[in-house]
Scaffold this motif. Structure first.
Motif, short mmCIF file in Angstrom:
data_model
loop_
_atom_site.label_atom_id
_atom_site.label_comp_id
_atom_site.label_asym_id
_atom_site.label_seq_id
_atom_site.Cartn_x
_atom_site.Cartn_y
_atom_site.Cartn_z
N TRP A 130 0.81 -1.22 0.00
CA TRP A 130 0.00 0.00 0.00
C TRP A 130 0.85 1.28 0.00
N THR A 131 2.04 1.22 0.58
CA THR A 131 2.88 2.42 0.59
C THR A 131 3.39 2.75 -0.81
N ARG A 132 3.72 1.73 -1.59
CA ARG A 132 4.16 1.96 -2.96
C ARG A 132 2.97 2.40 -3.83
N LEU A 133 1.81 1.84 -3.54
CA LEU A 133 0.61 2.24 -4.29
C LEU A 133 0.27 3.70 -3.99
N LEU A 134 0.43 4.11 -2.74
CA LEU A 134 0.16 5.50 -2.36
C LEU A 134 1.12 6.45 -3.06
N LYS A 135 2.37 6.05 -3.17
CA LYS A 135 3.38 6.90 -3.79
C LYS A 135 3.19 6.97 -5.31
N ARG A 136 2.91 5.81 -5.93
CA ARG A 136 2.79 5.77 -7.39
C ARG A 136 1.40 6.17 -7.86
N LYS A 137 0.40 5.97 -6.98
CA LYS A 137 -1.00 6.31 -7.24
C LYS A 137 -1.72 5.30 -8.12
N PHE A 138 -1.03 4.30 -8.62
CA PHE A 138 -1.68 3.24 -9.40
C PHE A 138 -0.77 2.02 -9.42
N ASN A 139 -1.38 0.88 -9.69
CA ASN A 139 -0.64 -0.37 -9.86
C ASN A 139 -0.67 -0.71 -11.34
N GLN A 140 0.46 -0.67 -12.00
CA GLN A 140 0.49 -0.92 -13.45
C GLN A 140 -0.02 -2.31 -13.80
N ALA A 141 0.20 -3.29 -12.91
CA ALA A 141 -0.32 -4.63 -13.17
C ALA A 141 -1.84 -4.64 -13.16
N ALA A 142 -2.43 -3.83 -12.28
CA ALA A 142 -3.90 -3.75 -12.21
C ALA A 142 -4.47 -3.05 -13.45
#
Length: 241
Positions: A130-142
């Motif tokens: 979740w911390t990486r998702l918060l920083k990037r704002k999206f999950n490229q795999a998703a």
């Protein structure tokens, strides 16, 4: 009315090549030169990771890497090699906020993974902490898995898997360190366990290098009762001799 609006929109904003920006005939595609220069994987491939293999065969073959490190998933496919235009498309999607690339990639994934998507599979992305998702704002795999689901009509569960512990980046780590770090790092979401029992899961990610992350995701699915797991990635890092 809708058709006229779309025609007018195309006149104002003509479709552009996902790689170079030149005009193309259809949206979310590549121009001829960029298509030619993108290392799409064709011909004989490893049945477990999708890397190209020499020769021809009508039977399933495994590369040396997958013979050395058996995969917990049954079959794997990759759209192109992680080099040249293939690498740049992944980098633009991941770090350049080029979400439009996922739309085109969804079509390529659907074609490449058509044999993995037979029956009634559930499509799920490899998760981010979740911390990486918060920083990037999206999950490229998703983004990729959602585009694939739109193309195929298969069930999509973007939060089927979670990553409760943050792991260090694996970019500069060797094979053993990657697998050791990822062991148990991915779990099935407690509220999604009922979806996975007895189902075939198609895991989607942007890049496969050693397969450590995909292995952790596949192990989690199988432990939760999935009847099988396949892996489908946009790009495969080819292990050079």
């Amino acid at each position: 009315m809708k058709a006229k609006f779309q025609t007018a929109l195309r006149l104002i904003y003509p479709p552009r090549c996902l790689r170079c920006g030149d005009m193309v005939e259809s949206e979310f595609g590549l121009c001829g030169p960029c298509w030619r220069d993108t290392p799409f994987i064709t011909g004989l491939t490893c049945d477990a990771c999708g890397v190209p293999l020499p020769g021809e065969s009508g039977q399933a073959e495994l590369c040396d890497d997958c013979l050395t490190t058996p995969r917990p998933w049954s079959r794997g496919r990759a759209v192109f090699l992680y080099e040249g235009n293939g690498r740049q498309l992944v980098m633009d999607l991941k770090h350049g906020d080029r979400h439009d690339i996922a739309r085109g990639a969804g079509r390529w994934l659907a074609v490449t993974g058509r044999d993995l998507l037979e029956g009634d599979p559930i499509i799920a992305p490899v998760p981010l902490h979740w911390t990486r998702l918060l920083k990037r704002k999206f999950n490229q795999a998703a983004l990729l898995s959602a585009a694939l689901a739109r193309e195929t009509g298969a069930q999509h569960c973007p939060d089927l898997l979670i990553r409760p512990q943050r792991t260090k980046t694996t970019q500069d780590q060797g094979r053993e360190a990657r697998f050791a770090q990822m062991q148990g790092a991915i779990q099935v979401h407690p509220k999604r366990r009922g979806l996975i029992a007895g189902r075939h899961v198609v895991l989607v990610d942007d890049v496969m290098t050693t397969g450590a992350t995909l292995s952790a995701a596949a192990d989690a699915c199988l432990a939760a009762g999935a009847c099988g797991v396949s892996a489908l990635v946009l790009a495969r890092v080819a292990i050079r001799p």
